[in-house]
Design an enzyme around this catalytic site. Sequence first.
Site, PDB file in Angstrom:
ATOM      1  N   GLU A 146       9.367  64.182  26.107  1.00 34.77           N
ATOM      2  CA  GLU A 146       8.713  65.233  25.659  1.00 34.77           C
ATOM      3  C   GLU A 146       9.619  66.199  25.355  1.00 34.77           C
ATOM      4  OE1 GLU A 146       5.090  66.370  27.180  1.00 34.77           O
ATOM      5  OE2 GLU A 146       4.098  64.279  27.237  1.00 34.77           O
TER       6      GLU A 146
ATOM      7  N   GLU B 186       3.647  63.563  34.302  1.00 36.65           N
ATOM      8  CA  GLU B 186       3.985  64.546  34.511  1.00 36.65           C
ATOM      9  C   GLU B 186       2.429  64.469  35.479  1.00 36.65           C
ATOM     10  OE1 GLU B 186       4.802  67.400  29.919  1.00 36.65           O
ATOM     11  OE2 GLU B 186       2.453  66.876  31.247  1.00 36.65           O
TER      12      GLU B 186
END
Length: 448
Positions: free
Chosen positions: A350, A167
């Site tokens: 995720e 991320e």
Amino acid sequence: MTRVRFPDNFLWGAATAAYQIEGSPLADGAGPSIWQRFSHDPRLMANKGDTGDVACDHYNRMESDVALMKALGLKAYRFSVNWGRVLPEGTGRVNEAGLAFYERLVDTLLANGIEPLCTLFHWDLPAALDDRGGWLNRDSADWFADYARVMFERLDGRVKKWVTLNEPWVVTDGGYLHGALAPGHRNMFEAPIASHNLMRAHGAAVKVYREVGAHEIGLVVNIEPKYPATDSDADRAATARADAYMNRQYLDPAMLGSYPAELKDIFGEAWPDWPAEDMALIRQPLDFVGINYYTRNVVTADGSWPLNAGPVRQNATYTETGWEVFPQGLTDLLVWFRDRYGDTPLYITENGAAFYDPPQAEDGRVQDPLRVSYLKKHFAAISDAIARGVDVRGYMLWSLFDNLEWSLGYSKRFGMVHVDYATLERTPKDSARFYTTVIESNGAVLNE
């Protein structure tokens, strides 16, 4: 109802991050990270005193935690490495004691039939490198490549799936633009530089892997579909900016070799012209891309800086973190990725939700029906994307444990395993028991 199906070799697992669960951040010669510094500043954490000093104590409980993973039926475990455990100064000297922990973890996973997915960077930059400018320093790409080489040379083969960055959008938006995350900067001119150097670091690490590795490497991004609130030109333009800023800012250079044109409009004079050789470095062939999905965003034009685009709250279910539950967005996102970037294999690296869970288990049980419902709907959304021809190869539930939710401290529980923070006792929630049945049946239980 459409029948839910997954490929025979679909990889079911769970994910964590080092600073969120390990504890003992300075043990055995490890160097401090920016999150060690950030969490110890009471002005910056939502709950004063919440740090990663103990977290879930995974550093000392690793063997029993892996035994729990096996008992739950996990086929894979995505974890991250604390860079400063391996290289206390960020570069140079290798700390063998810190590296040995990750070797033991990988060996224990393999002994229990669990495939390790190793993320090299999940936000915990060594503090010694932050003192040298962190991701604002162009040398950061070389620092990261050297660290990656250490990990590849020691663990490739036992680890067959590697992730460079987790991320990068969150690192720069939270850490360099809005100051909500480590290192806590608030500077529009810094954010593009940090983003670009992160992507250069990603490319440099992939190049190293092609020299010394023999398996698979990819990038993990958090992306969310953007929908205009209305059909107005202003809302559509605002939606395009929001999409460029969060989604395409990282995927376009990695997959296409260029940045979205909207970023120049968003950042104005703060957006540099990047050298062509930088873009060539960033665009490295990838074996897979990891998608972290939590919610969607409905966008309207407004006067917010710097996007001039803002979210619109819907009449819907929201999680404890204020995120709308919208499974259809995951299907839309996966199809969008395939249509824009081609058939690169994908993993959901995720996906999960923070709902209210009690501090302690009651009679050995934690009931979390909202999380079970959330998972069912998102599994169906993934199956729908696969039915539409998207090459999704695995799912890593976020998160294995309740843990330190970064600057929110211990106030939000994402785990399928409940952690009593007073005793550190682990209790699988109803969602964990449900997930076990999904894994055992490869999703067939969802059709019952």
